[in-house]
Design an enzyme around this catalytic site. Structure first.
Site, mmCIF file in Angstrom:
data_model
loop_
_atom_site.group_PDB
_atom_site.id
_atom_site.type_symbol
_atom_site.label_atom_id
_atom_site.label_comp_id
_atom_site.label_asym_id
_atom_site.label_seq_id
_atom_site.Cartn_x
_atom_site.Cartn_y
_atom_site.Cartn_z
ATOM 1 N N LYS A 1 23.764 -12.855 5.882
ATOM 2 C CA LYS A 1 24.530 -11.620 6.031
ATOM 3 C C LYS A 1 24.839 -11.058 4.652
ATOM 4 O O LYS A 1 25.965 -11.118 4.179
ATOM 5 C CB LYS A 1 25.815 -11.883 6.816
ATOM 6 N N HIS B 1 -10.898 -3.717 2.373
ATOM 7 C CA HIS B 1 -10.293 -2.775 3.330
ATOM 8 C C HIS B 1 -10.786 -2.942 4.764
ATOM 9 O O HIS B 1 -10.231 -2.324 5.677
ATOM 10 C CB HIS B 1 -10.538 -1.337 2.858
ATOM 11 N N HIS C 1 4.305 -2.874 -7.823
ATOM 12 C CA HIS C 1 4.342 -2.005 -9.003
ATOM 13 C C HIS C 1 5.526 -2.373 -9.892
ATOM 14 O O HIS C 1 5.419 -2.446 -11.111
ATOM 15 C CB HIS C 1 4.481 -0.533 -8.599
ATOM 16 N N CYS D 1 -17.269 2.013 -1.072
ATOM 17 C CA CYS D 1 -16.003 2.076 -0.320
ATOM 18 C C CYS D 1 -15.156 3.195 -0.895
ATOM 19 O O CYS D 1 -14.734 3.114 -2.051
ATOM 20 C CB CYS D 1 -15.237 0.760 -0.397
ATOM 21 N N LYS E 1 23.694 -4.705 5.202
ATOM 22 C CA LYS E 1 23.074 -4.139 6.383
ATOM 23 C C LYS E 1 21.632 -3.718 6.116
ATOM 24 O O LYS E 1 20.841 -3.597 7.027
ATOM 25 C CB LYS E 1 23.903 -2.969 6.916
ATOM 26 N N CYS F 1 -16.203 -3.100 3.745
ATOM 27 C CA CYS F 1 -15.490 -3.434 2.514
ATOM 28 C C CYS F 1 -14.736 -4.746 2.723
ATOM 29 O O CYS F 1 -13.943 -4.855 3.659
ATOM 30 C CB CYS F 1 -14.504 -2.331 2.145
ATOM 31 N N CYS G 1 -11.689 1.907 -2.138
ATOM 32 C CA CYS G 1 -11.730 1.193 -3.425
ATOM 33 C C CYS G 1 -12.181 2.121 -4.551
ATOM 34 O O CYS G 1 -11.959 1.823 -5.716
ATOM 35 C CB CYS G 1 -12.736 0.046 -3.403
ATOM 36 N N HIS H 1 5.889 0.296 -4.659
ATOM 37 C CA HIS H 1 6.399 -0.863 -3.929
ATOM 38 C C HIS H 1 6.701 -1.983 -4.908
ATOM 39 O O HIS H 1 6.563 -1.812 -6.124
ATOM 40 C CB HIS H 1 5.423 -1.299 -2.833
#
Ligand code: ZN
Length: 504
Positions: A300, A146, A20, A125, A303, A143, A128, A17
């Site tokens: 805009k 989490h 990273h 956890c 899309k 946790c 983790c 994502h």
């Protein structure tokens, strides 16, 4: 001089994502900038593939952990060329050579007397892959990260005698106040140490997915200790037939997120001390990119706007440079900051397309129209030259202090300066008056040279666009020492496609 920079290794069972991408881009900016300065650079990134979360995810899917990591690691490997990242090696902690070298160093830590056998009991956890102190677990034993119930674990473990390094760590922080950067993260790490260190589990006996403890194969190393060693082990096998350790260790910068500060600012230096290995120079901690929900204004742009903060979608649609620029520009490095599709659209249009893109296309168009594509051999304007010539040193000093945002801003001030220069000098007016041909020569030479200098300085942030721009200017060298205004360095000017076209 050698310069070694690393990212944290990415946890393999997450999807790549923007976070990273962000960390990897930051490391790439440093690596590329240092190469421009002629340094001997090594840039490492990779994936963290052991530990309980991987084993649990594999079990859930009915595959082996090895199958799971072999399937997921390529998603991170593929991210690198998509971001146009220049890493010198991609480590996977399931590499056999990493495992063997990690075993060697951990055996050395034991041989040096810093490992003992004991029983661990505490809150754990699984997400983790970390034990929690009673304070962290709170009264309801969940946790804090989490929000899931912690498990009570009791098992035979080998322990690392972390507490014995408390004084040495305090001394490290006293002697090297920039060991952890920025300052507020350094203070955070230091207070964790001052609050009193406890010995930590070095191995797990209830887990099999990990690097076996060589002196007791019924245990595997606790994933963090083995994973941290990637920074060191990679150098021993990244180049077949060569060991780069002496050339690049210790690292200059480990770039990490604030969530893994404790491991890098406390455990890691203590481990290296225990192994009697040199410590890295800096742990550079970035904040989190927070997604702003984009209610309200509509842009805009495309899309796929709703998805625009997916790094794969963003680079497909707008190119790696736009994403690289936005991540480094929008959020002050070292702090948390908001990112949004609307923010991306605004910077793309105002800064990339207008400030830089238009400056480049109109400069090149004017040289072609007024001087047949040859930059006049006139001396640049001294006032302008003084400002533009300061850029390379200023950026270098800021990057040495790990101020990546400040460095980009220093470069961008010159982009704005060149735009003001165009408006002030109005070359299109000069072109109408033959008596002012020498002035037009000077203005076009100043602009072309200024553009070349700024493209060199900006190269680490936007390697592809600045490369195209420099090619159009007939001066492709990106060495930072060439980032000074000198008339006559430019070759013939050629066509330049729009650097940052309006999205379809
Ligand atoms: Zn957790």
């Amino acid at each position: 001089m050698s310069f070694y920079v690393t990212t944290a290794i990415h946890y393999v069972n997450a999807a790549p994502h923007l976070g990273h991408a962000y960390e990897t881009i930051a490391a790439d900016v440093m690596a590329r900038h240092m190469r421009q300065r002629g340094e001997d650079v090594f840039f490492l990134t990779g994936t963290d593939e052991h530990g309980e979360p991987v084993a649990l995810a594999a079990e859930k899917e009915g595959v082996t952990p090895q199958q799971l990591v072999d399937r997921n690691a390529p998603r991170f490997v593929d991210l690198m060329p998509r971001l146009n990242v220049s890493n010198d090696f991609f480590i996977r902690t399931t590499d056999r050579q990493h495992e063997a070298k990690a075993q060697e160093v951990l055996s050395l830590i034991r041989a040096n007397g810093h490992v003992y056998e004991g029983v661990y009991e505490g809150w754990y956890c699984p997400r983790c892959a970390d034990f929690k102190t009673d304070a962290e677990a709170g009264e309801d034993s969940t946790c804090p990260i989490h929000r899931i119930a912690l498990t009570r674990e009791k098992e035979d473990n080998y322990f690392f005698a972390l507490s014995a390094f408390q004084d040495d760590l305090i001394r490290l922080y006293d002697e090297r106040p920039d060991f952890v950067m920025p300052r507020h993260r350094c203070n955070e790490a230091r207070s964790f140490i001052e609050s009193g260190l406890q010995d930590v589990s070095l191995s797990r006996s209830t887990l099999t997915w990990g690097v076996p403890v060589p002196w007791d194969e019924s245990h595997v190393f606790y994933v963090w200790f083995e994973a941290l060693l990637n920074y060191y082990t990679a150098l021993s096998y990244a180049r077949p037939g060569a060991d780069l350790t002496a050339r690049f260790w210790p690292a200059q910068f480990h770039i990490i997120g604030k969530d893994i500060l404790k491991f890098h600012a406390v455990f890691w230096p203590a481990m290296l001390m225990a192994a009697e290995l040199p410590l890295p120079e800096h742990v550079l901690v970035h904040g989190f990119l927070l997604m702003r929900d984009s209610s309200g204004k509509e842009h805009k742009m495309s899309k796929s706007l709703g998805n625009v903060l997916d790094p794969f979608v963003m680079t497909d649609e707008f190119g790696a440079d736009a994403l690289r620029f936005y991540c480094m520009r929008e959020v002050s490095f070292g702090h948390d900051g908001s990112v949004s599709a609307a923010g991306f659209a605004a910077r793309y249009e105002t800064e990339l397309a207008n400030d830089l893109g238009n400056l480049a296309s109109r400069t090149i168009a004017m040289v072609q129209r007024y001087r047949d594509g040859t930059v006049p051999a006139a001396d640049p304007d001294p006032d302008l030259a003084a400002e533009i010539d300061g850029a390379a040193d200023e950026v270098a000093q800021l990057i040495d202090r790990a101020d990546l945002s400040g460095a980009l801003e220093a470069a961008w001030q010159r982009v704005r300066r060149l735009n003001r220069y165009v408006e002030e000098q109005a070359p299109w007016t000069l072109a109408k008056d033959d008596a002012r041909a020498a002035d037009l020569d000077r203005v076009l030479a100043s602009l072309s040279e200024g553009l070349r200098v700024i493209a060199v300085v900006l190269h680490p942030w936007m390697p592809r666009s600045t490369g195209k721009l420099l090619a159009a200017l007939g001066a492709e060298d990106v060495a930072l020492e060439g980032a000074r205004m000198r008339a006559g360095r430019l070759g013939a000017i050629s066509e330049l496609d729009q650097l940052f076209p309006k999205p379809q």
